[in-house]
Motif scaffolding. Structure first.
Motif, PDB file in Angstrom:
ATOM      1  N   MET A 298      37.602 -23.300 -76.619  1.00 27.18           N
ATOM      2  CA  MET A 298      38.288 -22.001 -76.522  1.00 27.18           C
ATOM      3  C   MET A 298      37.312 -20.843 -76.520  1.00 27.18           C
ATOM      4  O   MET A 298      37.437 -19.909 -75.714  1.00 27.18           O
ATOM      5  CB  MET A 298      39.309 -21.867 -77.649  1.00 27.18           C
ATOM      6  N   LEU A 299      36.320 -20.871 -77.408  1.00 29.13           N
ATOM      7  CA  LEU A 299      35.344 -19.780 -77.446  1.00 29.13           C
ATOM      8  C   LEU A 299      34.523 -19.737 -76.158  1.00 29.13           C
ATOM      9  O   LEU A 299      34.229 -18.653 -75.644  1.00 29.13           O
ATOM     10  CB  LEU A 299      34.431 -19.921 -78.661  1.00 29.13           C
ATOM     11  N   ALA A 300      34.162 -20.910 -75.653  1.00 27.08           N
ATOM     12  CA  ALA A 300      33.408 -20.948 -74.396  1.00 27.08           C
ATOM     13  C   ALA A 300      34.250 -20.387 -73.259  1.00 27.08           C
ATOM     14  O   ALA A 300      33.753 -19.622 -72.419  1.00 27.08           O
ATOM     15  CB  ALA A 300      32.971 -22.380 -74.082  1.00 27.08           C
ATOM     16  N   SER A 301      35.517 -20.714 -73.228  1.00 30.44           N
ATOM     17  CA  SER A 301      36.413 -20.221 -72.178  1.00 30.44           C
ATOM     18  C   SER A 301      36.600 -18.710 -72.263  1.00 30.44           C
ATOM     19  O   SER A 301      36.686 -18.037 -71.237  1.00 30.44           O
ATOM     20  CB  SER A 301      37.771 -20.909 -72.269  1.00 30.44           C
ATOM     21  N   MET A 302      36.652 -18.183 -73.483  1.00 34.07           N
ATOM     22  CA  MET A 302      36.784 -16.735 -73.654  1.00 34.07           C
ATOM     23  C   MET A 302      35.564 -16.017 -73.098  1.00 34.07           C
ATOM     24  O   MET A 302      35.697 -14.976 -72.452  1.00 34.07           O
ATOM     25  CB  MET A 302      36.927 -16.374 -75.141  1.00 34.07           C
ATOM     26  N   GLY A 303      34.398 -16.552 -73.394  1.00 30.48           N
ATOM     27  CA  GLY A 303      33.164 -15.963 -72.899  1.00 30.48           C
ATOM     28  C   GLY A 303      32.779 -14.648 -73.555  1.00 30.48           C
ATOM     29  O   GLY A 303      31.895 -13.956 -73.059  1.00 30.48           O
TER      30      GLY A 303
ATOM     31  N   ALA B 266      30.604 -34.361 -83.955  1.00 27.85           N
ATOM     32  CA  ALA B 266      30.571 -34.332 -82.489  1.00 27.85           C
ATOM     33  C   ALA B 266      29.148 -34.631 -82.036  1.00 27.85           C
ATOM     34  O   ALA B 266      28.176 -34.272 -82.707  1.00 27.85           O
ATOM     35  CB  ALA B 266      31.019 -32.976 -81.958  1.00 27.85           C
ATOM     36  N   SER B 267      29.040 -35.275 -80.907  1.00 27.35           N
ATOM     37  CA  SER B 267      27.715 -35.630 -80.400  1.00 27.35           C
ATOM     38  C   SER B 267      27.234 -34.596 -79.370  1.00 27.35           C
ATOM     39  O   SER B 267      28.023 -33.800 -78.849  1.00 27.35           O
ATOM     40  CB  SER B 267      27.765 -37.008 -79.734  1.00 27.35           C
ATOM     41  N   HIS B 268      25.960 -34.652 -79.100  1.00 25.90           N
ATOM     42  CA  HIS B 268      25.348 -33.837 -78.055  1.00 25.90           C
ATOM     43  C   HIS B 268      26.121 -34.040 -76.743  1.00 25.90           C
ATOM     44  O   HIS B 268      26.475 -33.075 -76.063  1.00 25.90           O
ATOM     45  CB  HIS B 268      23.877 -34.256 -77.910  1.00 25.90           C
ATOM     46  N   ASP B 269      26.389 -35.300 -76.403  1.00 27.05           N
ATOM     47  CA  ASP B 269      27.085 -35.607 -75.151  1.00 27.05           C
ATOM     48  C   ASP B 269      28.504 -35.050 -75.132  1.00 27.05           C
ATOM     49  O   ASP B 269      28.986 -34.624 -74.079  1.00 27.05           O
ATOM     50  CB  ASP B 269      27.116 -37.121 -74.917  1.00 27.05           C
ATOM     51  N   GLU B 270      29.187 -35.040 -76.271  1.00 33.09           N
ATOM     52  CA  GLU B 270      30.535 -34.465 -76.317  1.00 33.09           C
ATOM     53  C   GLU B 270      30.503 -32.958 -76.068  1.00 33.09           C
ATOM     54  O   GLU B 270      31.368 -32.423 -75.360  1.00 33.09           O
ATOM     55  CB  GLU B 270      31.214 -34.785 -77.650  1.00 33.09           C
ATOM     56  N   ILE B 271      29.498 -32.276 -76.608  1.00 31.23           N
ATOM     57  CA  ILE B 271      29.364 -30.838 -76.353  1.00 31.23           C
ATOM     58  C   ILE B 271      29.109 -30.601 -74.864  1.00 31.23           C
ATOM     59  O   ILE B 271      29.711 -29.707 -74.258  1.00 31.23           O
ATOM     60  CB  ILE B 271      28.242 -30.214 -77.216  1.00 31.23           C
ATOM     61  N   VAL B 272      28.254 -31.409 -74.271  1.00 29.25           N
ATOM     62  CA  VAL B 272      27.990 -31.288 -72.827  1.00 29.25           C
ATOM     63  C   VAL B 272      29.282 -31.462 -72.046  1.00 29.25           C
ATOM     64  O   VAL B 272      29.576 -30.678 -71.130  1.00 29.25           O
ATOM     65  CB  VAL B 272      26.920 -32.314 -72.374  1.00 29.25           C
ATOM     66  N   GLU B 273      30.081 -32.451 -72.396  1.00 27.40           N
ATOM     67  CA  GLU B 273      31.338 -32.695 -71.672  1.00 27.40           C
ATOM     68  C   GLU B 273      32.317 -31.532 -71.840  1.00 27.40           C
ATOM     69  O   GLU B 273      33.025 -31.177 -70.898  1.00 27.40           O
ATOM     70  CB  GLU B 273      31.972 -34.007 -72.124  1.00 27.40           C
ATOM     71  N   ILE B 274      32.352 -30.943 -73.009  1.00 29.24           N
ATOM     72  CA  ILE B 274      33.208 -29.768 -73.221  1.00 29.24           C
ATOM     73  C   ILE B 274      32.778 -28.650 -72.291  1.00 29.24           C
ATOM     74  O   ILE B 274      33.612 -28.011 -71.633  1.00 29.24           O
ATOM     75  CB  ILE B 274      33.165 -29.311 -74.697  1.00 29.24           C
ATOM     76  N   VAL B 275      31.477 -28.395 -72.213  1.00 31.97           N
ATOM     77  CA  VAL B 275      30.969 -27.311 -71.358  1.00 31.97           C
ATOM     78  C   VAL B 275      31.300 -27.586 -69.894  1.00 31.97           C
ATOM     79  O   VAL B 275      31.696 -26.670 -69.157  1.00 31.97           O
ATOM     80  CB  VAL B 275      29.460 -27.100 -71.576  1.00 31.97           C
ATOM     81  N   LEU B 276      31.168 -28.814 -69.458  1.00 32.57           N
ATOM     82  CA  LEU B 276      31.514 -29.147 -68.066  1.00 32.57           C
ATOM     83  C   LEU B 276      33.005 -28.930 -67.810  1.00 32.57           C
ATOM     84  O   LEU B 276      33.398 -28.446 -66.741  1.00 32.57           O
ATOM     85  CB  LEU B 276      31.094 -30.586 -67.747  1.00 32.57           C
ATOM     86  N   GLN B 277      33.829 -29.278 -68.778  1.00 31.67           N
ATOM     87  CA  GLN B 277      35.274 -29.048 -68.663  1.00 31.67           C
ATOM     88  C   GLN B 277      35.577 -27.552 -68.590  1.00 31.67           C
ATOM     89  O   GLN B 277      36.444 -27.112 -67.830  1.00 31.67           O
ATOM     90  CB  GLN B 277      35.983 -29.680 -69.869  1.00 31.67           C
ATOM     91  N   VAL B 278      34.859 -26.773 -69.370  1.00 30.71           N
ATOM     92  CA  VAL B 278      35.020 -25.315 -69.340  1.00 30.71           C
ATOM     93  C   VAL B 278      34.716 -24.788 -67.941  1.00 30.71           C
ATOM     94  O   VAL B 278      35.407 -23.901 -67.443  1.00 30.71           O
ATOM     95  CB  VAL B 278      34.117 -24.642 -70.406  1.00 30.71           C
TER      96      VAL B 278
END
Length: 126
Positions: free
Chosen positions: A68-73, A91-103
């Protein structure tokens, strides 16, 4: 000026400390310097009333917060903090990466680029 240590305040700050060791003291001082009731109102609602609820694991709540915070920008400091908190709650490094890609797909490339900056900083701080 320090505020009266209510149960709600103490529970909110304890959860904040769980998300990132050392954060509760910094945040409490910052908010207390603004207004003695700010921790009670802002963190009491956010952390004690909502984040501490059952129903979702803390790791999941933090991953959702990152998305949500990433989407708000519009909250880079909060985004980086919650990325570290997500990592601190499992959460893992890879999970954060996947969240950012989804964003990137749902909120746009500029939001994802900002999130990448925050993620790189969060990863480095660990």
């Amino acid at each position: 000026m320090s505020a009266k240590p209510t149960d709600r305040r103490m529970r909110a700050l304890a959860l904040l400390e769980q998300l990132e060791p050392g954060a509760s003291g910094r945040v409490a001082k910052n908010l207390d310097d603004f207004n003695p009731e700010a921790v009670e109102i802002l963190l009491g609602f956010g952390f004690t009333d909502v984040v501490a609820r059952g129903g979702l694991p803390l790791k999941t709540r933090e991953m959702l917060t990152v998305a949500m915070l990433a989407s708000m920008g519009t909250a880079p400091g909060q985004l980086e903090f919650h990325m570290r908190a997500a990592l601190n709650t499992g959460a893992s490094h890879d999970e954060i990466v996947e969240i950012v890609l989804q964003v990137a797909v749902y909120a746009g490339i500029p939001a994802a680029m900002n999130a990448i900056t925050a993620a790189k900083s969060a990863f480095t701080s660990r």
